[in-house]
Every structure is written in C-alpha cells, then in structure tokens.
Design an enzyme around this catalytic site. Structure first.
Site, PDB file in Angstrom:
ATOM      1  N   GLY A  42      18.369 -19.680  19.791  1.00 43.53           N
ATOM      2  CA  GLY A  42      16.954 -19.678  20.116  1.00 43.53           C
ATOM      3  C   GLY A  42      16.226 -20.876  19.544  1.00 43.53           C
ATOM      4  CG  ASN A  44      20.360 -24.979  18.259  1.00 38.43           C
ATOM      5  OD1 ASN A  44      19.884 -25.436  17.220  1.00 38.43           O
ATOM      6  ND2 ASN A  44      21.613 -24.557  18.342  1.00 38.43           N
ATOM      7  CD  GLU A 141      23.161 -17.154  18.560  1.00 30.50           C
ATOM      8  OE1 GLU A 141      24.265 -17.692  18.364  1.00 30.50           O
ATOM      9  OE2 GLU A 141      22.078 -17.684  18.235  1.00 30.50           O
ATOM     10  CG  LEU A 222      30.668 -25.031  35.853  1.00 30.79           C
ATOM     11  CD1 LEU A 222      30.752 -25.484  37.300  1.00 30.79           C
ATOM     12  CD2 LEU A 222      31.606 -23.861  35.604  1.00 30.79           C
ATOM     13  N   GLY A 253      24.964 -26.264  25.485  1.00 28.69           N
ATOM     14  CA  GLY A 253      24.423 -25.219  26.345  1.00 28.69           C
ATOM     15  C   GLY A 253      22.995 -24.866  25.990  1.00 28.69           C
ATOM     16  CG  ASP A 254      22.079 -23.410  22.181  1.00 30.51           C
ATOM     17  OD1 ASP A 254      22.303 -22.426  22.892  1.00 30.51           O
ATOM     18  OD2 ASP A 254      22.509 -23.528  21.018  1.00 30.51           O
TER      19      ASP A 254
END
Length: 318
Positions: A42, A44, A141, A222, A253-254
């Site tokens: 969160g 990040n 999370e 991906l 990804g963050d």
C-alpha cells in the site's frame, strides 16, 4: 493536472539482502549488500502514485516505534497525506527481501505488524476522503474485511476502484463486482482462477474467468512481457519498455498499480493508463529498493515520448 487517489494498505520497513542465492535451511551464506528502506504494498503504491503526479491520501496503522517514524517521514517527503493510527501495543511491520544479485529477482517475507489489524472501522473513518477521490486503491496485505469495506464505500460514492489482489488469497466471489479494475500478476491470477499462466493466451483465459465474476476490467501484469489489458470488448498486450539493466524487480507491481491509478485519476483513458503504469514499472526495475525506486512523472513521460510510434500493441478482440 492532479487527481486524488486514496490508498488503503500496509507500511512495512524493507530489510533487503542481496546474495548469489537463497540459503538452505540451517545454512548461513555471505551476502553482498544490505539496505533498509520504506516498503509495504500500500505504501509503495502511494509513493508511486504521488511521484506520478497524484494527490494521495494513505490509510494504515503503525506501531509507535522507529519504523513508524521512518514511515511518517517518507510520506511527508513525498507530499502524501497520512491517515495513520499509531498503536502503542503493536510494532510497525517489516519485510525480509532476498534479491538475487545476478538477475534482480526476489523472494519476500512480510510481517504486517500493526497494519495487520486494520479493520472496517478504520476505513469508515476516512469515508469523506474516499468520497472526494477519483480513484480508490487497495490490496490484500491487510485483512480482507478492511479491503472490502473500502471497495464498498468507493462504490457507494461512485469512485473508481482498483484492486490489487496481492498476496493471492481465497476471496468470496461477491467482492469482484465491487472492482472496476483488478491488477493481479501471473501467480495471483492463477490462484484466483485455477488457470496456469504460461502464455498471453492463458492470461486471457484467466482474465475471462475474472470478468465472469463481475470485474469490469482485468490487467494481468506479466513481468518483462508487459501487461494484458482485458475487457469484454478488447484484449490488448501492452509491452514493457526497455529502460536499462534490471537491478531489482521488488516493487514493480506496486509501481504499476500506483502509476495506473494516478493516470486514471487525472482523466487518462484506461489503456493509456496501462501504458503509463508499464513505463513506470519498467523504470523502477532499473533501480534498487521498492518505494525509493519509483520514478517521477517527468521521467515516465520521457520514456513514453521516446517510444511514441514504436510501441507495438498486440490487440485481440474479446
């Protein structure tokens, strides 16, 4: 132009170790580097969105300790408005991050600490912030009931919702209709659908399964292949950008989710926001750290400008 993004999630302090390999159980090996810095999905995402130009509010819980102080100084430096309750009887969370010094790949253990006690009441306390936002973002999370309540309140107020189902957990199907966009990676999409992803076509099948649960649009990230943007009407593979040597993939990804949310919040079309998120993530992996690796808007726009007209999108009608 700025748009407001409200993020619900956890903060942890990252303890990052670089080494040639993971140790076996009972084994001690020498590492090549260590670094401590701000992290947590969160937090990040909040940093990524703020650096990408959004007006960000972040809701979490912290311990009343030194790691909590690092969190607050990080958000202050990034211009993030914190809605963070301090818990005197719980510690701020931490994450152990192993980084392969040759490839930049990572393995992570997260202990959420105080943020692991986030509940629906924490979210209800910021309902006015959510109501005034353009985009609401959350992950897994923190406990699912808190994430669900945030999505419900955002839906009540007509706020666009972005749900990053990480880490992968079993979810009741009634949470998916609350999601305008979901952003799983291959592993998370597989866990949610039971469809193993070894190709873009596999990702499309998994995305179809998620659409059937009531999600408006699915974005399967991906890695070096980019991100698949998939709706009932189109399916587009947006490739990653070549920004230099990969140093560390933790946090990419963050970065994507935060950048995507920031672009949506200022009114960009969804596919353009995916390209923006891909450019952000492609830059972030060339730098060490999670939150510290997030680039700023001008850097992202430079990458997009340099690639204008040369990026080939793989488009398939859905």
């Amino acid at each position: 132009m700025k748009g407001r993004v409200v993020v619900l999630g956890i903060y942890v302090t990252d303890l990052t170790f670089r080494a040639s390999r993971m140790p076996l159980l009972g084994e001690t090996i020498a590492g090549s580097a260590f670094k401590m810095g701000p992290g947590g999905k969160g937090s990040n995402q909040a940093v990524a969105a703020a650096r990408a130009g959004a007006d960000v509010i972040f809701c979490t819980r912290l311990g009343a300790d030194a790691f909590g102080d690092i969190a607050r100084s990080t958000w202050a430096a990034e211009g993030i408005t914190a809605r963070a309750v301090s818990m005197n009887d719980m510690a701020t969370g931490a994450a152990h991050i192993f980084v392969d010094e040759a490839t930049g790949g990572n393995a992570i253990i997260v202990a959420a600490g105080a943020a692991g006690s986030l509940c629906a009441q924490d979210v209800e306390a910021i309902e006015s912030d959510i109501a005034a936002a353009a985009v609401f973002v959350t992950q897994l999370e923190q406990p699912v009931p808190a994430a669900r309540r945030g999505l419900e309140l955002a839906r009540r107020h007509g706020v666009t919702t972005v749900f990053n189902q990480a880490p992968a957990l079993h979810l009741d199907d009634d949470i998916f209709p609350l999601c305008d966009y979901i952003t799983p990676n291959e592993t998370e999409a597989t866990a949610l659908t039971g469809i193993a992803i070894a190709s873009v076509d596999d990702a499309r099948r998994a995305a179809d399964a998620l659409l059937a649960k009531g999600v408006r649009a699915v974005i399967v990230t991906l890695g070096e292949a980019g991100a698949l943007f998939h709706t009932r009407h189109q399916s587009v593979l947006v490739p990653a950008f070549k920004c230099g040597q990969v140093v560390e993939t933790a946090g990419a990804g963050d970065g994507f989710t935060g950048g995507f949310a920031a672009a949506l919040a200022r009114g960009e079309a969804a596919l353009d926001a995916v390209r923006f998120g891909c450019a952000l993530a492609s830059l972030s992996v060339t730098r060490a750290g999670t939150a510290p690796s997030m680039p700023r808007r001008e850097e992202i726009e430079a990458v997009l400008s340099e690639s204008a007209g040369s990026t080939v999108l793989s488009v398939q009608p859905s």
